[in-house]
Enzyme design. Structure first.
Site, PDB file in Angstrom:
ATOM      1  CG  ASP A   1      -9.924  27.406  -9.400  1.00 17.15           C
ATOM      2  OD1 ASP A   1     -10.424  26.277  -9.553  1.00 17.15           O
ATOM      3  OD2 ASP A   1      -8.849  27.758  -9.944  1.00 17.15           O
TER       4      ASP A   1
ATOM      5  CG  ASP B   1      -8.596  20.649  -4.437  1.00 18.47           C
ATOM      6  OD1 ASP B   1      -8.600  19.412  -4.198  1.00 18.47           O
ATOM      7  OD2 ASP B   1      -7.678  21.218  -5.058  1.00 18.47           O
TER       8      ASP B   1
ATOM      9  CD  GLU C   1      -8.334  18.205  -7.915  1.00 16.85           C
ATOM     10  OE1 GLU C   1      -8.560  19.435  -7.941  1.00 16.85           O
ATOM     11  OE2 GLU C   1      -7.194  17.728  -7.828  1.00 16.85           O
TER      12      GLU C   1
ATOM     13  CG  HIS D   1      -2.864  23.570 -11.023  1.00 19.70           C
ATOM     14  ND1 HIS D   1      -3.196  22.585 -10.127  1.00 19.70           N
ATOM     15  CD2 HIS D   1      -4.031  24.029 -11.503  1.00 19.70           C
ATOM     16  CE1 HIS D   1      -4.517  22.468 -10.069  1.00 19.70           C
ATOM     17  NE2 HIS D   1      -5.049  23.337 -10.899  1.00 19.70           N
TER      18      HIS D   1
ATOM     19  N   GLY E   1      -5.449  22.648 -14.987  1.00 19.29           N
ATOM     20  CA  GLY E   1      -4.065  22.613 -15.473  1.00 19.29           C
ATOM     21  C   GLY E   1      -3.991  22.512 -16.978  1.00 19.29           C
TER      22      GLY E   1
ATOM     23  CB  SER F   1      -2.115  26.999 -19.273  1.00 18.70           C
ATOM     24  OG  SER F   1      -2.920  28.022 -18.738  1.00 18.70           O
TER      25      SER F   1
ATOM     26  CG  ASN G   1     -10.423  25.023 -14.498  1.00 21.15           C
ATOM     27  OD1 ASN G   1     -11.507  24.945 -15.072  1.00 21.15           O
ATOM     28  ND2 ASN G   1     -10.286  24.790 -13.209  1.00 21.15           N
TER      29      ASN G   1
ATOM     30  CG  ASP H   1      -4.222  31.367 -13.098  1.00 27.68           C
ATOM     31  OD1 ASP H   1      -3.928  32.475 -13.607  1.00 27.68           O
ATOM     32  OD2 ASP H   1      -4.169  31.184 -11.873  1.00 27.68           O
TER      33      ASP H   1
HETATM   34  P1  13P Z   1      -3.137  26.329 -15.525  1.00 27.54           P
HETATM   35  O1  13P Z   1      -2.078  26.550 -14.497  1.00 27.54           O
HETATM   36  O2  13P Z   1      -2.732  25.267 -16.495  1.00 27.54           O
HETATM   37  O3  13P Z   1      -3.557  27.558 -16.203  1.00 27.54           O
HETATM   38  O4  13P Z   1      -4.423  25.737 -14.751  1.00 27.54           O
HETATM   39  C1  13P Z   1      -5.275  26.592 -14.055  1.00 27.54           C
HETATM   40  C2  13P Z   1      -6.265  25.877 -13.234  1.00 27.54           C
HETATM   41  O5  13P Z   1      -6.448  24.680 -13.296  1.00 27.54           O
HETATM   42  C3  13P Z   1      -7.085  26.688 -12.322  1.00 27.54           C
HETATM   43  O6  13P Z   1      -7.921  25.912 -11.540  1.00 27.54           O
HETATM   44  O1  G3H Z   2      -5.459  26.288  -9.941  1.00 27.43           O
HETATM   45  C1  G3H Z   2      -4.764  27.207  -9.484  1.00 27.43           C
HETATM   46  C2  G3H Z   2      -4.811  28.537 -10.085  1.00 27.43           C
HETATM   47  O2  G3H Z   2      -3.801  28.688 -11.043  1.00 27.43           O
HETATM   48  C3  G3H Z   2      -4.782  29.575  -9.015  1.00 27.43           C
HETATM   49  O3  G3H Z   2      -3.496  29.818  -8.541  1.00 27.43           O
HETATM   50  O4  G3H Z   2      -3.753  29.861  -6.050  1.00 27.43           O
HETATM   51  O5  G3H Z   2      -1.847  31.050  -7.206  1.00 27.43           O
HETATM   52  O6  G3H Z   2      -4.182  31.934  -7.372  1.00 27.43           O
HETATM   53  P1  G3H Z   2      -3.315  30.734  -7.209  1.00 27.43           P
HETATM   54 ZN    ZN Z   3      -7.011  24.080 -10.925  1.00 24.14          ZN
END
Ligand code: 13P
Ligand code: G3H
Ligand code: ZN
Length: 304
Positions: A81, A103, A133, A177, A208, A210, A250, A252
């Site tokens: 990712d 990215d 992206e 995000h 982004g 969630s 996605n 996270d």
């Molecule tokens: P969230 O922060 O909304 O969960 O998005 C995660 C994401 O886009 C990981 O690539």
């Molecule tokens: O898109 C981003 C994800 O939430 C990953 O976050 O870079 O803190 O692991 P991170």
């Molecule tokens: Zn992302």
């Protein structure tokens, strides 16, 4: 079983649902998400960011995910990712990731095209697919929402895909995000998404995404988290985005809040208990519950 990301996304595109992409950093998150996928009979993409790789090691993450893939009986892809570092991208391709993301969206259009094309050549030579992206998805820069969103230009998207030959495209339509996505009304630019979808045939990705469910936030806050002002993407808008053409979503942040809430609960309610398994076990269960709900929302249940 390990499967090609392309296979999962093309099937989703054909049948109008979205494959869940979950960010993973450790064994419990992988197990929680995979248990949900097994129950739901859902394909999944498990993704490691460069931060996850820095934290746990690429080989460890690859080993955990491939063990899950071998033993679960559901189709699982492993994805890098937000790759920005060419060495990490090359390593992921060599070690056996199913797909990588480059990215370069923070660069200008020409530099994004050049860097993405370079990664596409490297990856395609090894049979690996590439997500790129165009536009800028916002991100959290401090404790409060700090968004800088540059919507994807549909005409540029057509040119970008044609020139780079990337396999999947992450679009910027108003999400960001982290846990602070909107100030006021949540609104995705489905009009822009519709225009992109009309002219771009490759699978489209929503970052982004969630939902930041209030029940999870309430639980985390009950046990001490400070999450004032958090706001996610409403379920109804995720559904509309999938209907308009998104086929990878996605997540996270929702997993992070679930993990946090479950661990806090044990620490608060059982202060005498210092066995990590008694904290991480409930975290794994709550991750499973959240992942399961995402699968239902995305329409990915019973697809394998
Ligand atoms: P969230 O922060 O909304 O969960 O998005 C995660 C994401 O886009 C990981 O690539
Ligand atoms: O898109 C981003 C994800 O939430 C990953 O976050 O870079 O803190 O692991 P991170
Ligand atoms: Zn992302």
């Amino acid at each position: 079983m390990f499967v090609a990301t392309k296979t999962l996304l093309h099937k989703a595109q054909q049948h109008h649902y979205a494959v869940p992409h979950f960010n993973v950093n450790n064994m419990e998150i992988v197990q929680g998400v995979v248990q949900a996928a097994v129950e739901a009979r859902s394909p999944i993409i498990l993704a490691t960011s460069q931060g996850a790789i820095e934290y746990a090691g690429m080989q460890f993450l690859h080993a955990i995910v491939s063990t899950a893939a071998q033993t679960s009986g559901v189709p699982i892809a492993l994805h890098l990712d937000h790759g920005t570092d060419l060495d990490i991208i090359k390593h992921a391709i060599d070690i056996g990731y199913s797909s990588v993301m480059i990215d370069a969206s923070h660069f200008d259009f020409e530099k994004n095209v050049a860097l993405t094309s370079k990664v596409v050549k490297l990856a395609h030579a090894k049979g690996i697919t590439v997500e790129a992206e165009l536009g800028t998805i916002g991100g959290v820069e401090d404790a409060v929402s700090s968004r800088h969103i540059l919507y994807t230009d549909p005409a540029k998207a057509v040119e970008f895909v044609k020139r780079t030959k990337c396999d999947f495209l992450a679009v910027a339509i108003g999400t960001s995000h982290g846990a602070y996505k909107f100030k006021g009304t949540a609104k995705l630019r489905l009009d822009i998404l519709g225009k992109i979808k009309k002219h771009v045939s490759i699978p489209l990705v929503l970052h982004g995404a969630s939902g930041v469910p209030p029940s999870l936030v309430t639980m985390a806050e009950k046990y001490g988290a400070k999450l004032k002002g958090v706001e996610g993407v409403p379920d109804i808008q995720i559904k509309a985005a999938i209907k308009t053409g998104i086929c990878k979503v996605n997540t996270d942040t929702d997993l992070r809040i679930a993990f946090d809430a479950a661990v806090r609960k044990v620490i608060k309610e059982q202060p005498q208990d210092f066995d990590p398994r008694h904290m991480l076990g409930p975290a794994r269960e709550l991750i499973k519950d959240v992942a399961r709900k995402r699968m239902k929302l995305f329409g990915s249940e019973n697809r394998c």
